[in-house]
Structure formats: structure tokens, C-alpha cells
Design an enzyme around this catalytic site. Structure first.
Site, PDB file in Angstrom:
ATOM      1  N   GLY A  45       0.827  -1.197   0.000  1.00 42.77           N
ATOM      2  CA  GLY A  45       0.000   0.000   0.000  1.00 42.77           C
ATOM      3  C   GLY A  45       0.863   1.249   0.000  1.00 42.77           C
ATOM      4  CD  GLN A  50       3.442   6.016   2.465  1.00 39.16           C
ATOM      5  OE1 GLN A  50       2.456   5.475   1.991  1.00 39.16           O
ATOM      6  NE2 GLN A  50       4.428   5.331   3.026  1.00 39.16           N
ATOM      7  CB  CYS A  92       5.176   2.497   7.326  1.00 34.25           C
ATOM      8  SG  CYS A  92       4.740   3.979   6.408  1.00 34.25           S
ATOM      9  CG  LEU A  93       6.406   1.017   1.249  1.00 39.19           C
ATOM     10  CD1 LEU A  93       5.824   1.279  -0.130  1.00 39.19           C
ATOM     11  CD2 LEU A  93       7.514  -0.027   1.164  1.00 39.19           C
ATOM     12  CG  HIS A 134      -0.598   1.644   7.285  1.00 35.47           C
ATOM     13  ND1 HIS A 134       0.339   1.272   8.220  1.00 35.47           N
ATOM     14  CD2 HIS A 134       0.065   2.412   6.384  1.00 35.47           C
ATOM     15  CE1 HIS A 134       1.511   1.798   7.891  1.00 35.47           C
ATOM     16  NE2 HIS A 134       1.377   2.489   6.778  1.00 35.47           N
ATOM     17  CD  GLU A 135      -1.044   2.658   2.731  1.00 38.16           C
ATOM     18  OE1 GLU A 135      -0.561   3.803   2.702  1.00 38.16           O
ATOM     19  OE2 GLU A 135      -0.347   1.652   2.947  1.00 38.16           O
ATOM     20  CG  HIS A 138       0.374   7.163   5.221  1.00 36.72           C
ATOM     21  ND1 HIS A 138       1.541   7.680   5.744  1.00 36.72           N
ATOM     22  CD2 HIS A 138       0.570   5.828   5.100  1.00 36.72           C
ATOM     23  CE1 HIS A 138       2.405   6.684   5.938  1.00 36.72           C
ATOM     24  NE2 HIS A 138       1.835   5.548   5.563  1.00 36.72           N
TER      25      HIS A 138
HETATM   26 NI    NI Z   1       2.691   3.599   5.565  1.00 38.01          NI
END
Ligand code: NI
Length: 185
Positions: A45, A50, A92-93, A134-135, A138
Site C-alpha cells: 500500500g 508518501q 510502512c514504506l 493504515h493508508e 497517512h
Molecule cells: Ni505507511
């Protein structure tokens, strides 16, 4: 095009994203870039902030880990139903190499626009349910570390700062090693 993923702490990641007014070619290009960036980073995701874009766009593909799934684009997502409680060890990326257990709703139903601007509803369970929450965090400037204790968050912050310093040093080194061009343009 693969975009650079911002690493936490970064002021952009703390800001709320604005709604998309119209799903046009510019938005579709961003969604495609986000999908390409997510796949290249082995993520399931990615949210637009991000990659430095403060708009309410998300891409998710949990298919490597969840049967029957595929790439999903969510524009202007809203949670219309949330029930139960579950926990999952999230990464998380934007916080590479870290993973912690986070409490989430056990099921959510989300309403959003798809890549063509058409509204749809998605009933989410399993990893998709976690990814959507989660997304969507963000999009309000919240990261999984914000769900942890201050102590845990500060330890991760220190490791991320070290990681960023190492990356910056690597970049400086690769510039030094780059072959000299005879004609500077
Ligand atoms: Ni994340």
C-alpha cells in the site's frame, strides 16, 4: 515513473491531504506512479503524501499475501462502517525496517472513487482491512508510530535519523564517484 518515498520524520508526512476535485489524467498519472513506486518497493500500500503529494489518493495491492486481491485505487476514501478490534504487526514504506503491533478495527467498509472517477464501496477484511486503515491514516498525517508509546516512537525516530544520514552520505559518495563529463552543460 517511480517516485522517491519520503522517510519519516518528514514535515510533509505530518500534513493532512486535500480532497481530489476531479479524477483527471493528472490524478491517474499520480495513481500509476504510486502503483509503480509501491511495487518497486515491495509494498502492499502507498498513500500520496508518501511521495510528497498532499491529495487523498491511495493504492493498495495485498495480492502477494491475500488470495483473490488485486490493485485497488482509492480516491477521496471515507470509512462508512468500522467494527470490532484486531491487532496486526505493521510496517510502512516511509519507516523502512521497522514493524510494530497496532490496534485497528476488525472490519471496515470504505467508500471512494476509482481510477475513472466512479464511486464504489469496498468491504475490507484481512490484510486489505489493515492496509486501508493504515493508508487512510497517512491522509491525515498519521503514521503507525503515532499509535505506539512515546518511548517506542523515539527509538524508531533515532534509527530513522541515522538511516537518513547514511543515505545522504551514500548519495554524496556516488556524486563524487560519478564519471567526469568533458562538457558541463
Ligand atoms: Ni505507511
Amino acid at each position: 515513473m517511480i517516485r522517491e518515498i519520503l522517510i519519516w520524520p518528514d514535515p510533509v508526512l505530518k500534513q493532512p491531504a486535500r480532497s481530489v476535485e476531479r479524477v483527471d489524467d493528472g490524478v491517474r498519472r499520480l495513481l500509476d506512479d504510486m502503483a509503480e513506486t509501491m511495487y518497486a518497493a515491495d509494498g502492499v500500500g502507498l498513500a500520496a503524501p508518501q511521495v510528497g503529494e498532499l491529495v487523498r489518493c491511495i493504492v493498495i495491492d495485498t495480492s502477494p499475501k491475500q488470495e483473490g486481491q488485486h490493485l485497488i485505487h482509492l480516491v477521496n476514501p471515507e470509512i462508512v462502517l468500522a467494527e470490532g478490534v484486531t491487532t496486526y504487526t505493521e510496517g510502512c514504506l516511509s519507516i523502512p525496517g521497522e514493524a510494530e503491533e497496532v490496534e485497528r478495527a476488525a472490519r471496515v467498509v470504505v467508500r471512494a472513487l476509482d481510477r475513472s472517477g466512479k464511486p464504489f464501496e469496498l468491504d475490507c477484511d484481512g490484510l486489505l482491512n489493515i492496509a486501508v486503515q493504515h493508508e487512510m491514516d497517512h491522509l491525515q498525517g498519521t503514521l503507525f508510530v503515532d499509535h505506539l508509546s512515546a518511548l517506542k516512537r523515539e527509538l524508531i525516530r533515532k534509527r530513522m535519523k541515522k538511516l537518513k544520514a547514511e543515505k545522504a552520505a551514500e548519495r554524496a559518495e556516488s556524486v563524487k564517484k560519478a564519471p567526469r563529463h568533458e562538457s558541463a552543460l
